[in-house]
Each structure stands twice: as C-alpha cells, then as structure tokens.
Design an enzyme around this catalytic site. Structure first.
Site, PDB file in Angstrom:
ATOM      1  N   CYS A 172       0.816  -1.217   0.000  1.00  0.00           N
ATOM      2  CA  CYS A 172       0.000   0.000   0.000  1.00  0.00           C
ATOM      3  C   CYS A 172       0.849   1.267   0.000  1.00  0.00           C
ATOM      4  O   CYS A 172       0.430   2.292  -0.550  1.00  0.00           O
ATOM      5  CB  CYS A 172      -0.973   0.003   1.178  1.00  0.00           C
ATOM      6  SG  CYS A 172      -0.205  -0.233   2.792  1.00  0.00           S
ATOM      7  N   HIS A 185      -2.312   0.853   7.214  1.00  0.00           N
ATOM      8  CA  HIS A 185      -2.579   1.048   5.783  1.00  0.00           C
ATOM      9  C   HIS A 185      -2.219   2.462   5.362  1.00  0.00           C
ATOM     10  O   HIS A 185      -2.589   3.437   6.011  1.00  0.00           O
ATOM     11  CB  HIS A 185      -4.056   0.782   5.491  1.00  0.00           C
ATOM     12  CG  HIS A 185      -4.413   0.872   4.047  1.00  0.00           C
ATOM     13  ND1 HIS A 185      -3.830   0.083   3.074  1.00  0.00           N
ATOM     14  CD2 HIS A 185      -5.293   1.679   3.397  1.00  0.00           C
ATOM     15  CE1 HIS A 185      -4.339   0.387   1.898  1.00  0.00           C
ATOM     16  NE2 HIS A 185      -5.224   1.356   2.059  1.00  0.00           N
TER      17      HIS A 185
END
Length: 288
Positions: free
Chosen positions: A16, A165
């Site tokens: 990510c 994330h």
C-alpha cells in the site's frame, strides 16, 4: 489550506505504501512493483544503501534509547537491518519508516505522512506510540536537485488491521487560482518530526526551507511568554500541487525502467552465451 481527501488504495498492509505514492503521483497503482524494485535497489545498492543505513541506525538508536534507556549492539543493528531488507524483498510484507525514507530518495521528493497518535492492536487497544508519521526529506540529495512539492499520505489502523494502511491524499484547488493547497507541518499543535536526520544536518528550519516551498500561516501561534518564537512547523505550511505530476519523478522512473529492461536483456544474452559454450564443450568431448 483546504481539505485533504484519501484515495482508495489497494494492498492493505502489503504494497500500500508504493501504491499510495503511485496514485498520488500518476493516478495508477504500482501494479508492476516498479517503485518497490526502485526502493529495494536504493536500500541494497552502494553508496545509497550505506548512507541510508547510517541514518537508520541513528534514528533507531535515538528511539531505542529514549524508550528503553540502552544502546543497541552491532549484532542487533545487523539483525534489524536484515529484517528491513527482507521486508522490501518480499512483495507481500508491510513496509515501515525506513522504506518511506528510501522512497523519498527514489522520488527526490519530500513525503509527509499523517498518522494516528498510537498504534492500535487487534482488539482495539493502543499498544505503542506512532513511529511512522512525520516528514521524510530526500536528504541524500542536494535540495536543488529535488522537487519541493511534498507528496502527502495518511497512515491509519483499523481494529482488525495490525499492519496499518497507507492511503494517498489529494486536494482540490481553492476558490482563487492564486490560492495553492497547503499542507500542515504539525498535528494537534505538535510539530511533525523530520525523520532520519543526522547530527551533521542543519536545523529543522533550514532543512524545511531548503526542501519545501513554505508559506506563512495567516494566523500563526503567538510567541511564548519568554518571547521565543514558535517552531517553523507551527507557523508555516507547505505548498502542495493539485492534479497528477509527470515530469521529474516520471523521467526518473522511466530511466530506472529502461535500466531494468537493459539488465534483463543482458542477463538473457549472457545465459545464451554460457549455454552455447557448454554445448560446444560437450560436442567437442571436453566434458568427461
């Protein structure tokens, strides 16, 4: 300076970071792992890997001493560094601060990561303080060789996501064209730290002024009672561009991609030559 909006970024807890950077720059995910390969080359190559490790050891040493009160041994540094290298070599493993710093060197561009104050565990409790949020400058490059428009990202934790994330952050143009979007250099009244600084680096004010385009706030904090001015992070913002950028970093990665393709072709040629030599050797009876 306007609101920032997160873009949906795939690869939670895995790729990510690079997907968020690629989205913020060009509007596409890093599907071919081009940025990940570039970061890996930076961490393992010379002299870039040596310089980055020196800054990483200083950062880790300061953090460990502040938290636990003792210094790490050379063996511990070596073990920790190998773990960081293994993380970038495996495409399905989450990345951390040193990989963000390496990415800033690859892009020759500042990265600003806005993160939660605490790391949230699987059951939703705070298990550690944030170590990812901050300002990552391309300190291994001269400032005049770098883009001064920062790339903002958010780093968040969900209750069931122990890896965290990264998400790309984008803004929109202000009501007047002369009003560029601005990025805060502080969070909750606290200045964002400049990551991976060395003792030889200039002051925070000099670094930020050199690597970022800064604008003073309209209503900066008042000086303290002793007359001391507030930190530059609390009185200035960084100018952010809108839209996708495809100039400096794009050329840099195009060059990297061409080098990778050339290297791949050379490997195929070398393999073909070796196989030909082995075949001739066998045909001539040189093998026992």
């Amino acid at each position: 300076g306007g609101r920032l909006f997160p873009l949906r970024t795939r690869g939670a807890g895995h790729n990510c970071l690079l997907n968020a950077a690629s989205l913020g720059l060009w509007g596409v995910q890093d599907r071919d792992l081009l940025l990940r390969c570039a970061v890996c080359d930076t961490m393992t190559g010379k002299p870039s890997g040596v310089k980055l490790r020196e800054r990483w050891e200083s950062e880790l040493g300061r953090s460990n001493f502040a938290d636990f009160g003792f210094a790490l041994s050379d063996e511990q540094y070596e073990k920790e560094w190998k773990e960081e290298l293994n993380r970038i070599l495996a495409p399905d493993v989450s990345l951390g601060p040193v990989h963000v710093m390496a990415l800033a060197q690859v892009l020759r561009r500042p990265l600003i990561v806005y993160a939660q104050s605490f790391v949230i565990g699987g059951s939703g409790e705070a298990i550690d303080k944030d170590r990812l949020g901050g300002i990552y400058l391309p300190l291994m490059w001269p400032a005049d060789k770098c883009c001064k428009v920062p790339l903002p990202m958010a780093f968040t934790f969900a209750a069931k996501d122990v890896c965290g994330h990264f998400s790309a952050l984008v803004s929109v143009e202000g009501p007047r064209q002369e009003d560029p979007p601005r990025l805060p250099l502080s969070r909750g009244g606290q200045a964002l730290s400049i990551k991976f600084r060395s003792e030889a680096d200039p002051s925070s004010a000099e670094l930020l002024s050199s690597y970022l385009n800064l604008l003073p706030m309209a209503n900066p904090p008042a000086p303290a009672a002793d007359g001391e001015s507030a930190e530059i992070e609390l009185t200035h913002t960084a100018v952010m561009c809108t839209g996708l950028t495809a100039t400096g970093p794009r050329r840099l990665l195009d060059s990297y991609a061409r080098k990778q393709k050339f290297s791949s072709r050379m490997q195929k040629v070398l393999l073909s030559v070796i196989l030909s030599i082995l075949a001739v050797s066998w045909w001539m009876g040189w093998w026992p």
